[in-house]
Design a protein around this motif. Structure first.
Motif, short mmCIF file in Angstrom:
data_model
loop_
_atom_site.label_atom_id
_atom_site.label_comp_id
_atom_site.label_asym_id
_atom_site.label_seq_id
_atom_site.Cartn_x
_atom_site.Cartn_y
_atom_site.Cartn_z
N THR A 82 0.90 -1.16 -0.03
CA THR A 82 -0.03 0.10 0.10
C THR A 82 0.77 1.20 -0.03
O THR A 82 1.96 1.36 0.60
CB THR A 82 -0.86 0.04 1.25
N ALA A 83 0.70 2.26 -0.89
CA ALA A 83 1.49 3.53 -1.11
C ALA A 83 1.12 4.34 0.32
O ALA A 83 0.10 4.25 0.97
CB ALA A 83 0.77 4.29 -2.12
N LEU A 84 2.31 4.90 0.65
CA LEU A 84 2.16 5.81 1.88
C LEU A 84 1.89 7.03 1.27
O LEU A 84 2.65 7.81 0.68
CB LEU A 84 3.72 5.99 2.49
N GLN A 85 0.74 7.71 1.68
CA GLN A 85 0.33 9.03 1.12
C GLN A 85 -0.64 9.76 2.25
O GLN A 85 -1.35 8.93 2.92
CB GLN A 85 -0.07 9.13 -0.12
N THR A 86 -0.75 10.90 1.91
CA THR A 86 -1.96 11.53 2.95
C THR A 86 -2.13 12.83 1.94
O THR A 86 -1.59 13.10 0.99
CB THR A 86 -1.14 12.10 4.17
N ALA A 87 -3.33 13.46 2.36
CA ALA A 87 -3.89 14.55 1.36
C ALA A 87 -4.69 15.31 2.51
O ALA A 87 -4.98 15.32 3.46
CB ALA A 87 -4.94 14.02 0.31
N ALA A 88 -4.69 16.80 1.91
CA ALA A 88 -5.45 17.70 3.04
C ALA A 88 -6.20 18.55 1.89
O ALA A 88 -5.62 19.07 0.90
CB ALA A 88 -4.62 18.53 3.89
N ALA A 89 -7.43 19.02 2.33
CA ALA A 89 -8.13 20.20 1.49
C ALA A 89 -7.66 21.38 2.15
O ALA A 89 -7.69 21.34 3.19
CB ALA A 89 -9.65 19.79 1.59
N LEU A 90 -7.46 22.48 1.27
CA LEU A 90 -7.18 23.56 2.05
C LEU A 90 -8.12 24.94 1.57
O LEU A 90 -8.23 24.98 0.40
CB LEU A 90 -5.52 23.86 1.55
N ASP A 91 -8.45 25.31 2.52
CA ASP A 91 -9.44 26.54 2.25
C ASP A 91 -9.14 27.44 3.34
O ASP A 91 -8.59 27.30 4.54
CB ASP A 91 -10.74 26.14 2.13
N GLY A 92 -9.71 28.61 3.36
CA GLY A 92 -9.93 29.48 4.29
C GLY A 92 -8.70 30.41 3.97
O GLY A 92 -8.28 30.52 3.11
N ASP A 93 -8.17 31.05 5.11
CA ASP A 93 -7.26 32.05 5.13
C ASP A 93 -5.75 31.39 4.96
O ASP A 93 -5.62 30.22 4.78
CB ASP A 93 -7.32 32.98 6.26
#
Length: 165
Positions: A19-30
């Motif tokens: 399984t690949a090692l990865q992460t993600a995040a949605a960036l919004d706001g200031d």
């Protein structure tokens, strides 16, 4: 900002079938999301080192946080709406991908000693082993690869490929 590990399917060539090692995040706001994105890098790379035994040098940590800071700053500054940050281990490097809604591809500016600011892309291209920019159906995707070790040339899997498409 929301984040989480995103497992990838079995047989991924970059991880030898695991399984690949990865992460993600949605960036919004200031602009506070820039600091949160840097924290995500630290948490992710510390986990890669501690939980998966991959070598992550102090330089790799610093350079990845710098690249994320520059790319997220540009996304927040120039593109309306949310952005997405993805971190992924690909062989002996970490790939940083930032997607935003502006379809304009970035262009490094010519050196101007008196210019204040607007050096982010130059910095990213100077410290990354690879750089790609792609238009997407909505916006663009920018990916930079940073070596996990201090000697990226010792690993033939890492190419110095700086192309924009």
């Amino acid at each position: 900002m929301a984040s989480g590990d995103l497992p990838e399917g079995e047989g991924d060539a970059t991880t030898g079938g695991a399984t690949a090692l990865q992460t993600a995040a949605a960036l919004d706001g200031d602009f506070s999301c820039i600091a949160q994105a840097r924290d995500l890098v630290a948490d992710f790379l510390n986990s890669v080192r501690a939980d998966h035994g991959l070598p992550v040098s102090a330089r790799a940590m610093d350079m990845t946080q710098l690249v994320v800071s520059e790319l997220v700053t540009n996304a927040r500054k120039y593109a309306p709406g949310p952005a997405l940050l993805e971190l992924r281990i690909a062989g002996a490097r970490v790939e940083v991908t930032v997607w935003d809604s502006d379809p304009s591809l970035p262009v490094a500016r010519a050196a101007e000693p008196d210019r204040v600011g607007q050096h982010g892309l130059e910095i990213v291209m100077a410290v990354a082993q690879s750089f790609e920019a792609h238009r997407e159906p909505v916006g663009k995707r920018i990916t930079a690869g940073i070596a996990l070790s201090d000697d990226p040339d010792a690993d033939p899997a890492i190419r110095r490929d700086r192309t924009a498409r």
